[in-house]
Design an enzyme around this catalytic site. Structure first.
Site, short mmCIF file in Angstrom:
data_model
loop_
_atom_site.label_atom_id
_atom_site.label_comp_id
_atom_site.label_asym_id
_atom_site.label_seq_id
_atom_site.Cartn_x
_atom_site.Cartn_y
_atom_site.Cartn_z
N ASP A 1 -59.75 35.86 -49.11
CA ASP A 1 -58.51 35.24 -48.22
C ASP A 1 -58.56 35.70 -46.75
O ASP A 1 -57.97 36.96 -46.59
CB ASP A 1 -57.55 35.39 -49.06
CG ASP A 1 -56.12 34.70 -48.40
OD1 ASP A 1 -56.44 33.78 -47.58
OD2 ASP A 1 -55.02 34.78 -49.06
N MET B 1 -44.26 34.07 -48.35
CA MET B 1 -44.10 35.28 -47.55
C MET B 1 -42.76 35.45 -47.40
O MET B 1 -41.80 34.35 -47.18
CB MET B 1 -44.70 35.14 -46.11
CG MET B 1 -46.00 34.77 -46.00
SD MET B 1 -46.76 34.73 -44.42
CE MET B 1 -48.39 34.24 -44.73
N HIS C 1 -54.41 26.48 -52.16
CA HIS C 1 -53.74 27.83 -52.06
C HIS C 1 -52.54 28.04 -51.33
O HIS C 1 -52.30 27.38 -50.20
CB HIS C 1 -54.83 28.59 -51.35
CG HIS C 1 -54.43 30.38 -51.30
ND1 HIS C 1 -54.80 30.96 -51.98
CD2 HIS C 1 -53.92 30.74 -50.15
CE1 HIS C 1 -54.56 32.14 -51.65
NE2 HIS C 1 -53.86 32.25 -50.23
N MET D 1 -46.74 37.12 -51.16
CA MET D 1 -46.94 38.10 -50.23
C MET D 1 -45.29 38.68 -50.21
O MET D 1 -44.85 38.30 -49.05
CB MET D 1 -47.37 37.62 -48.75
CG MET D 1 -48.92 37.80 -48.88
SD MET D 1 -49.65 36.73 -47.60
CE MET D 1 -49.60 35.10 -48.53
N ASP E 1 -49.28 29.98 -49.91
CA ASP E 1 -48.96 31.44 -49.44
C ASP E 1 -47.45 31.62 -49.22
O ASP E 1 -46.94 31.03 -48.43
CB ASP E 1 -49.51 31.74 -47.98
CG ASP E 1 -51.14 31.85 -48.15
OD1 ASP E 1 -51.57 32.76 -48.84
OD2 ASP E 1 -51.83 30.91 -47.47
N HIS F 1 -50.04 32.47 -53.97
CA HIS F 1 -50.18 34.01 -53.47
C HIS F 1 -48.87 34.35 -53.00
O HIS F 1 -48.47 34.00 -51.81
CB HIS F 1 -51.40 33.55 -52.33
CG HIS F 1 -51.56 35.22 -51.59
ND1 HIS F 1 -52.30 35.14 -50.41
CD2 HIS F 1 -51.48 36.39 -52.05
CE1 HIS F 1 -52.52 36.38 -49.92
NE2 HIS F 1 -51.76 37.08 -50.88
N SER G 1 -56.00 26.67 -47.91
CA SER G 1 -54.53 27.14 -47.64
C SER G 1 -53.65 26.36 -46.92
O SER G 1 -53.85 26.14 -45.56
CB SER G 1 -54.81 28.66 -47.05
OG SER G 1 -53.29 29.01 -46.51
N MET H 1 -58.13 40.62 -49.71
CA MET H 1 -57.67 40.06 -48.31
C MET H 1 -58.77 40.59 -47.36
O MET H 1 -58.83 41.72 -47.24
CB MET H 1 -56.31 40.73 -47.88
CG MET H 1 -55.12 40.13 -48.84
SD MET H 1 -54.88 38.54 -48.68
CE MET H 1 -54.92 37.97 -47.13
C1 DX5 Z 1 -53.00 35.19 -44.71
C2 DX5 Z 1 -52.73 33.90 -46.01
C3 DX5 Z 1 -53.96 33.44 -45.89
C4 DX5 Z 1 -54.07 32.43 -44.68
C5 DX5 Z 1 -55.63 32.24 -44.41
O1 DX5 Z 1 -51.89 36.00 -45.05
O2 DX5 Z 1 -52.76 34.90 -47.17
O3 DX5 Z 1 -54.19 32.31 -47.25
O4 DX5 Z 1 -53.46 31.21 -44.95
O5 DX5 Z 1 -55.52 31.48 -43.42
P1 DX5 Z 1 -57.11 31.46 -42.50
O6 DX5 Z 1 -58.28 30.76 -43.30
O7 DX5 Z 1 -56.74 30.44 -41.37
O8 DX5 Z 1 -57.22 32.71 -42.10
ZN ZN Z 2 -53.54 33.80 -49.06
#
Ligand code: DX5
Ligand code: ZN
Length: 216
Positions: free
Chosen positions: A174, A36, A32, A67, A34, A65, A7, A136
């Site tokens: 994740d 947000m 990956h 969010m 993310d 991903h 990620s 998650m």
């Molecule tokens: C959290 C993200 C994850 C995050 C995971 O909201 O969706 O992908 O980056 O990070 P680690 O592996 O550090 O928990």
């Molecule tokens: Zn993620």
């Protein structure tokens, strides 16, 4: 061997090109990414322009991903930015079945993410439409949190359903994945390991990725 999806939320944003090159040299399978929006989750990360620019640095699969609220508004935009897999949250989709069709019509694989409190029953009726189920294992919004152990039961149950129906659906985990818990996660039935801090905070990320990949 699990699919490894580092990620980039935990990457050094001042050196994204170098981080991408490092991943290219590693046995990582997917990037990956993310996204947000500060609404669906209490944090804002990065979005379309960053993904679009990263696209030119690698051939590896972009696992995006989302969010975000109303993810259906951005399906084409993320396809154009270079997403290969587009994952939406079940909690953010009033018309999940329609969203999944749209993602696949846009030539992407369709992913659905479930928050820790969301039962896997919520996707049972559309499981055959889903390419990747992202369970998650932390509350989304931040990297570096601890793995929620109950996730292992969800993985086992979901894997039973997938195997019983003989579906190609992948289970992605994740949040909070480490070298210590990855074997138990794979043993429970996960196919894909997302790892942010475990990879990017490591002394030797390429070696750490190789260690994750070797897990049986
Ligand atoms: C959290 C993200 C994850 C995050 C995971 O909201 O969706 O992908 O980056 O990070 P680690 O592996 O550090 O928990
Ligand atoms: Zn993620």
């Amino acid at each position: 061997m699990p699919i490894i999806a580092p990620s980039l939320l935990a990457a050094n944003f001042l050196h994204l090109q170098a981080e991408s090159q490092m991943l290219n040299q590693s046995v990582a399978d997917w990037f990956h990414l993310d996204v947000m929006d500060g609404q669906f989750v209490p944090n804002i990360s990065f979005g379309l322009p960053v993904i679009q620019q990263l696209r030119s640095t690698t051939q590896k699969v972009f696992d995006v991903h989302l969010m975000i609220e109303e993810p259906e508004k951005y399906t084409e935009a993320f396809q154009k930015a270079g997403a290969d897999i587009l994952t939406v949250h079940v909690e953010a989709c009033r018309h999940l079945h329609r969203n999944l069709q749209h993602i696949k019509q846009c030539n992407m694989k369709a992913g659905v993410a479930l928050n820790p409190h969301t039962p896997i029953d919520s996707i049972k009726d559309v499981l055959h439409e889903i390419d990747v189920v992202c369970l998650m294992s932390v509350n989304p919004g931040f990297g570096g949190q601890s793995f929620i152990p109950y996730t292992l039961q969800k993985i086992r149950e979901l894997r039973k359903w997938i195997d019983a129906l003989n579906l190609p659906t992948l289970i992605e985990i994740d949040g909070g994945v480490t070298l210590n818990n990855a074997a138990a996660i794979v043993e429970a039935g996960a196919h894909v390991l997302v790892a942010g801090n475990t990879v990017f905070a490591s002394q030797n990320p390429i070696y750490t990725i190789a260690q994750l990949k070797q897990i049986q």
